[in-house]
Write an enzyme that holds these catalytic residues in place. Structure first.
Site, PDB file in Angstrom:
ATOM      1  N   CYS A   2     -17.565   4.210 -28.624  1.00 20.82           N
ATOM      2  CA  CYS A   2     -17.187   3.853 -30.084  1.00 20.82           C
ATOM      3  C   CYS A   2     -16.102   4.775 -30.361  1.00 20.82           C
ATOM      4  O   CYS A   2     -16.705   6.114 -30.633  1.00 20.82           O
ATOM      5  CB  CYS A   2     -18.400   3.742 -30.753  1.00 20.82           C
ATOM      6  SG  CYS A   2     -17.897   3.271 -32.389  1.00 20.82           S
ATOM      7  N   GLU A 114     -11.683  -1.913 -30.096  1.00 19.72           N
ATOM      8  CA  GLU A 114     -11.750  -1.697 -28.542  1.00 19.72           C
ATOM      9  C   GLU A 114     -10.260  -2.099 -28.219  1.00 19.72           C
ATOM     10  O   GLU A 114     -10.094  -3.039 -28.507  1.00 19.72           O
ATOM     11  CB  GLU A 114     -13.002  -2.137 -27.869  1.00 19.72           C
ATOM     12  CG  GLU A 114     -13.042  -1.210 -26.416  1.00 19.72           C
ATOM     13  CD  GLU A 114     -13.057   0.223 -26.631  1.00 19.72           C
ATOM     14  OE1 GLU A 114     -12.134   0.792 -26.250  1.00 19.72           O
ATOM     15  OE2 GLU A 114     -14.449   0.631 -26.897  1.00 19.72           O
TER      16      GLU A 114
END
Length: 271
Positions: A2, A114
């Site tokens: 993350c 992402e």
């Protein structure tokens, strides 16, 4: 992993969602649609109130710096490298095992970003046969629109170069726990592109479902085996993912338009 996420919910909403008992308005953070490492982020945690006679922990909404600095660190220079902790090893790594046992938190988010490079293009890139392609960012968020409660840890670090009464003498920092990305189908998949979280990236933030919030935040729970059980991934199919503008790739860009769903990946990007 993350490395970027969005957090736009108002503190008042977080207080209600997580049954927060203590919140200092001066720690209020503005909605952030492009949260990057070393930024201040909202966190839910339980600990006794400072200078209070009652030793019982109180659920609080606090502002922490993203990038954990271990209490024993000589300097905070490595904080940007401590933005994630792996669920599989968090109980044994020197930087994380102490906060895992006693200082756990929830980092509320809308979802996380992402970047995807298609497999065939990645092979060409590795072979040096093509210029590095632009990667397509995807936004991953709960399919039902609920809060994405990321499991986290927090820690305190004392800057010994400053006097006790200096406002920056103590650093309060945090990290996001990650787990293996789900291989099952997304709850809502894009019309074209990845069909599972694992096709986007092999890692993802560990999302805690509401039935685990109390146990995760409870500082009296210190048994490693008991806590490790809380790191089990949530049920599959709870998430959706969709392509968003490549503008999110620049940390200086920030606004709700970064979360707008694209009908297809941007021209010149992959997938």
């Amino acid at each position: 992993m993350c490395g970027r996420y969005a957090a736009s919910r108002q503190p008042e909403d977080l207080v209600t969602i997580f049954d927060v008992q203590k919140w200092e308005p001066e720690e209020t953070l503005a909605p952030d649609y492009n949260v990057a490492p070393t930024k201040q982020v909202h966190a839910i945690l339980e600990r006794p109130l400072k200078d209070a006679d009652d030793p019982r922990p109180v659920r609080q909404l606090r502002a922490l710096k993203w990038g954990l600095v271990p209490s024993w660190a000589k300097s905070p220079e490595g904080a940007a490298r401590m933005i994630n902790a792996r669920a599989e090893t968090v109980h044994e790594k020197p930087s994380f095992r102490r906060p895992f046992a006693a200082r756990r938190c929830i980092l509320p988010a809308d979802g996380y970003f992402e970047w995807v490079t298609a497999a065939e293009e990645r092979k060409l890139e590795e072979q040096g046969r093509k210029k590095r392609p632009r990667k397509q960012p995807y936004f991953v968020t709960p399919a039902d629109g609920s809060v994405f409660a990321m499991a986290g840890l927090y820690e305190f670090w004392r800057d010994r170069t400053l006097p006790d009464d200096h406002p920056q003498a103590w650093w309060a920092t945090c990290t996001v726990i990650t787990t293996e990305a789900e291989k099952g189908p997304l709850g809502v998949a894009p019309a074209e592109g990845p069909g599972s979280l694992a096709e986007i990236h092999p890692r993802m933030p560990l999302m805690l479902t509401p039935d685990r919030w109390d146990a995760w935040l409870d500082p009296s729970r210190t048994d490693v085996e008991d806590l490790t059980a809380l790191l089990a991934p949530p049920p599959e199919g709870l998430m959706r993912a969709y392509p968003v503008t490549t503008a999110v790739s620049n940390v200086r860009n920030n606004g709700p338009e970064l979360l707008a769903e694209l009908e297809a990946p941007e021209e010149g990007t992959l997938f």
